[in-house]
Design a protein around this motif. Structure first.
Motif, PDB file in Angstrom:
ATOM      1  N   ARG A 117       7.982  10.873   7.914  1.00 35.13           N
ATOM      2  CA  ARG A 117       6.883   9.984   7.566  1.00 35.13           C
ATOM      3  C   ARG A 117       6.089   9.665   8.824  1.00 35.13           C
ATOM      4  O   ARG A 117       6.552   9.856   9.935  1.00 35.13           O
ATOM      5  CB  ARG A 117       7.435   8.672   7.009  1.00 35.13           C
ATOM      6  N   PHE A 118       4.864   9.193   8.638  1.00 33.33           N
ATOM      7  CA  PHE A 118       4.117   8.672   9.781  1.00 33.33           C
ATOM      8  C   PHE A 118       3.312   7.479   9.317  1.00 33.33           C
ATOM      9  O   PHE A 118       3.010   7.347   8.133  1.00 33.33           O
ATOM     10  CB  PHE A 118       3.227   9.748  10.412  1.00 33.33           C
ATOM     11  N   GLY A 119       3.002   6.599  10.261  1.00 33.78           N
ATOM     12  CA  GLY A 119       2.247   5.404   9.898  1.00 33.78           C
ATOM     13  C   GLY A 119       0.764   5.663  10.084  1.00 33.78           C
ATOM     14  O   GLY A 119       0.336   6.375  10.996  1.00 33.78           O
ATOM     15  N   ILE A 151      -0.053   1.904   6.572  1.00 34.91           N
ATOM     16  CA  ILE A 151       0.624   2.505   5.420  1.00 34.91           C
ATOM     17  C   ILE A 151       1.664   3.484   5.938  1.00 34.91           C
ATOM     18  O   ILE A 151       1.397   4.253   6.862  1.00 34.91           O
ATOM     19  CB  ILE A 151      -0.363   3.267   4.521  1.00 34.91           C
ATOM     20  N   ASP A 152       2.807   3.439   5.324  1.00 38.19           N
ATOM     21  CA  ASP A 152       3.873   4.351   5.690  1.00 38.19           C
ATOM     22  C   ASP A 152       3.739   5.591   4.817  1.00 38.19           C
ATOM     23  O   ASP A 152       4.022   5.549   3.629  1.00 38.19           O
ATOM     24  CB  ASP A 152       5.211   3.644   5.438  1.00 38.19           C
ATOM     25  N   ILE A 153       3.257   6.686   5.425  1.00 34.42           N
ATOM     26  CA  ILE A 153       2.925   7.854   4.612  1.00 34.42           C
ATOM     27  C   ILE A 153       3.980   8.942   4.772  1.00 34.42           C
ATOM     28  O   ILE A 153       4.295   9.349   5.888  1.00 34.42           O
ATOM     29  CB  ILE A 153       1.546   8.416   5.014  1.00 34.42           C
ATOM     30  N   GLY A 154       4.531   9.393   3.631  1.00 30.95           N
ATOM     31  CA  GLY A 154       5.442  10.525   3.685  1.00 30.95           C
ATOM     32  C   GLY A 154       4.617  11.805   3.761  1.00 30.95           C
ATOM     33  O   GLY A 154       3.669  11.981   3.001  1.00 30.95           O
ATOM     34  N   ARG A 155       4.981  12.689   4.696  1.00 26.27           N
ATOM     35  CA  ARG A 155       4.191  13.923   4.860  1.00 26.27           C
ATOM     36  C   ARG A 155       4.200  14.745   3.584  1.00 26.27           C
ATOM     37  O   ARG A 155       3.185  15.304   3.173  1.00 26.27           O
ATOM     38  CB  ARG A 155       4.775  14.773   5.988  1.00 26.27           C
ATOM     39  N   LEU A 200       0.832  -1.207   0.000  1.00 26.15           N
ATOM     40  CA  LEU A 200       0.000   0.000   0.000  1.00 26.15           C
ATOM     41  C   LEU A 200       0.868   1.260   0.000  1.00 26.15           C
ATOM     42  O   LEU A 200       0.489   2.283  -0.568  1.00 26.15           O
ATOM     43  CB  LEU A 200      -0.919   0.001   1.225  1.00 26.15           C
ATOM     44  N   THR A 201       2.037   1.139   0.625  1.00 24.98           N
ATOM     45  CA  THR A 201       2.955   2.278   0.638  1.00 24.98           C
ATOM     46  C   THR A 201       3.407   2.614  -0.779  1.00 24.98           C
ATOM     47  O   THR A 201       3.459   3.781  -1.163  1.00 24.98           O
ATOM     48  CB  THR A 201       4.196   1.943   1.493  1.00 24.98           C
ATOM     49  N   ILE A 202       3.694   1.563  -1.541  1.00 29.28           N
ATOM     50  CA  ILE A 202       4.104   1.782  -2.929  1.00 29.28           C
ATOM     51  C   ILE A 202       2.970   2.437  -3.708  1.00 29.28           C
ATOM     52  O   ILE A 202       3.173   3.378  -4.476  1.00 29.28           O
ATOM     53  CB  ILE A 202       4.501   0.446  -3.589  1.00 29.28           C
ATOM     54  N   LEU A 203       1.763   1.954  -3.442  1.00 26.92           N
ATOM     55  CA  LEU A 203       0.599   2.517  -4.111  1.00 26.92           C
ATOM     56  C   LEU A 203       0.472   4.000  -3.778  1.00 26.92           C
ATOM     57  O   LEU A 203       0.249   4.845  -4.652  1.00 26.92           O
ATOM     58  CB  LEU A 203      -0.664   1.757  -3.654  1.00 26.92           C
TER      59      LEU A 203
END
Lengths: 344, 286
Positions: free
Chosen positions: B127-129, B133-137, B2-5
């Protein structure tokens, strides 16, 4: 009825024969090129470069000037030929002439296969597919380092003397003569092609494809044929580069080469074969001169030249050729003029 | 996964903002503008100069990048592009390649050939989880901005007077002129808007895509793919194409890095063979 038809066909044949007649300035041009071997012995490397660029531009002219296909990826064939010649010399045989044929064959085959891509769609689709094919090859060469040496280029290209007799010398004299002979022979063949009924039908397709197909000319097969020939020409030009420099790097597939060859052709004039030759001479002199003045930023001036050419109008720029005695351009201009008069 | 997505979507949205100006000039106005990337690069360099030399906040740089490149686009359109609307495609190609060459050499001369770096504000980095999903701000920031822009563009094209005037001018310039629409001004405004968006995209993309004098050539193929694959009848087509391209590129680099950009070119060629006018065009396959 049949008499009328006969008349028309003899007239057409006569027209072709006249268009195909050798002009004085053509002889003069080749004589100058041959004389350069003795007059400018220190400039052999630049002259070789010009001859290769000229052949490359002639090959582009075959599809752009005669079939009206704008290609942004003509380096694909040039680069493929360059690598084919290099790999042939490393793995099969160091004989240059056989290598040249091999490179032309490989590029021609690739041109045949990709020609089906340019049959469909508009100018834009063609631009993108030709561009895409060139990028694809560049990426392939970069990734297949085990075969091509990757970004470092293919080294160890050793060549035997041409036909076993003429060794490539340090000053590039043999190299120039070799390239010049190939250029003259291939220009002669291209001349025969464009001044044949086949060449005439190409022009018809370029002017108006729909009308041409209504006249019973099948555009598909002709475009495939000329595209294949053009690809083989470009491949041979690339092979000459590899053979005279004994080296090939991914630079042969770079985008700026595609742009450069377009510029060369546009400087010289599109659609009469010698445009590529004249353009190559002018462009090389211009580039050498600019890179002496501004070694790093000659790209800026090349860009400026391109823009000026477009704004001034390509046709006006190359109209000086109508001044040449008995040139094809002059006849063309006269025909255009009469057509315009009749139009009124 | 999902992170890649997520990263792919952010990348795709950025590509869309960068390319949507081109989809108007190239797709609608039928002008082969290969110099579109030069405007994006201009936006990027505006940001770099403002942030690194004058220490201006990143948030002010974004509108500045838009305005400066939009103005540059407007000036160039009035001076040069306008003369070539009716020229052949070959002329347009030559002209815009010339422009690209000049911009590359000029930037190299003034700014040097090295890669430019900017420091994002602290609240945008890291980033935050979230639900696994590992989301980059910063990527989230890009997605929000680009989504807003996309909706605004879509509304502007379909709901406003300007939008309908543009569509009329593009479909049939002569009739539009006869109806009292000032086609020349509409085209100039549209061109400026497209350039400005490219500049904004360049400013946003400095962190993600990198910025050096070769930017216009390096990303040219991406812009062109977005437009040609997306088709030109609406902006939805390029939008979906940009998202697909972004996700495919990020996923490709993650799973099969040895293939590089190979897949993208292959996909583009395949699409153009099957549907020469783009995936989502009205003409369809022909």
């Amino acid at each position: 009825m049949s008499g009328e038809r006969n008349n028309a066909s003899t007239e057409a044949m006569e027209l072709l024969r006249r268009a195909g007649r050798w002009q004085i300035w053509e002889f003069a041009l080749w004589l100058v090129a041959i004389a350069a071997i003795f007059v400018l012995p220190s400039q052999m490397l630049i002259l070789t470069e010009i001859a290769i660029l000229a052949l490359f531009a002639v090959s582009l002219d075959l599809i752009l000037g005669y079939a009206g296909i704008v290609s942004l990826g003509h380096t694909a064939f040039f680069g493929l030929g360059a690598y084919a010649a290099g790999l042939f010399a490393v793995h099969v045989s160091g004989e240059p002439v056989i290598g040249l044929f091999a490179a032309g064959l490989v590029s021609g085959l690739f041109g045949f296969l990709t020609s089906f891509l340019v049959l469909r769609g508009s100018d834009l689709t063609r631009l993108m597919t030709t561009f895409g094919v060139a990028m694809l090859l560049a990426e392939l060469v970069n990734q297949a380092a085990w075969l091509t040496g990757g970004a470092d280029g293919l080294s160890g290209v050793m060549l035997n003397p041409i036909l076993g007799y003429f060794e490539f010398d340090l000053w590039g004299r043999t190299g120039y003569i070799y390239c010049l002979i190939v250029l003259i022979v291939l220009t002669y063949v291209a001349r025969r092609i464009v001044n044949s009924p086949f060449g005439l039908s190409l022009k018809a397709i370029k002017r108006n494809q729909r009308r041409a197909s209504m006249l019973g000319i099948s555009p598909t097969r002709r475009i495939v044929a000329i595209y294949t020939v053009s690809a083989a020409y470009a491949g041979i030009a690339g092979a000459l580069l590899t053979q005279t420099t004994s080296f090939v790097s991914p630079d042969v597939l770079a985008f700026h080469r595609s742009a450069e060859v377009l510029l060369v052709l546009v400087i010289g004039g599109v659609g009469y074969l010698y445009g590529g030759v004249f353009g190559a001479v002018v462009f090389s002199i211009l580039r050498n001169w600019l890179s002496v003045i501004t070694p790093q930023y000659w790209m800026f001036w090349i860009g400026l030249v391109l823009i000026i050419i477009v704004l001034v109008g390509r046709e006006r720029l190359t109209s000086w050729q109508t001044l040449l005695p008995g040139s094809a351009r002059k006849r063309e201009a006269r025909i255009q003029h009469t057509m315009a008069e009749e139009g009124k | 996964m999902l992170t890649i997505l997520f990263d792919g979507i952010a990348y795709g949205m950025l590509l869309f903002v960068l390319a949507c100006g081109l989809s108007v000039t190239l797709g609608l106005m039928n002008f082969v503008n290969l110099a579109h990337g030069a405007f994006a690069m201009a936006g990027g360099y505006v940001t770099v100069i403002m942030m690194n030399r004058y220490g201006i906040s990143f948030y002010w740089c974004l509108p500045a990048a838009f305005i400066v490149t939009a103005l540059a686009g407007a000036v160039l359109e009035r001076l040069l592009y306008r003369r070539l609307y009716s020229a052949s495609h070959l002329d347009q190609v030559l002209f815009s390649i010339g422009l690209v060459f000049m911009s590359i050499a000029a930037i190299d001369y003034f700014m040097g050939g090295q890669q430019q770096l900017i420091n994002l504000p602290p609240e945008l980095s890291g980033r935050f989880g979230f639900m696994g999903i590992d989301i980059g701000r910063y990527r989230l920031f890009i997605i929000v901005i680009c989504a807003v822009l996309t909706v605004a563009l879509q509304l502007a094209l379909t709901r406003t007077r300007f939008g309908s005037q543009l569509r009329a001018a593009v479909d049939d310039g002569r009739v539009a002129r006869g109806m009292g629409i000032n086609v020349s001004v509409i085209f100039a405004l549209t061109f400026a808007l497209g350039s400005g968006l490219a500049g904004l995209g360049g400013a946003l993309g400095t962190e993600l895509l990198g910025l050096d004098p070769n930017f216009p050539l390096k990303y040219l193929i991406y812009f062109m793919i977005v437009v040609t694959v997306g088709g030109t009848s609406s902006i939805t087509g390029p939008f979906i194409a940009a998202l697909l391209l972004g996700i495919a590129d990020v996923a490709g680099k993650y799973y099969v890095p040895q293939l590089g950009a190979f897949i993208i070119y292959a996909v583009m060629i395949l699409v153009l063979i099957l549907r020469p006018h783009g995936l989502f065009s009205r003409e369809g396959g022909r």
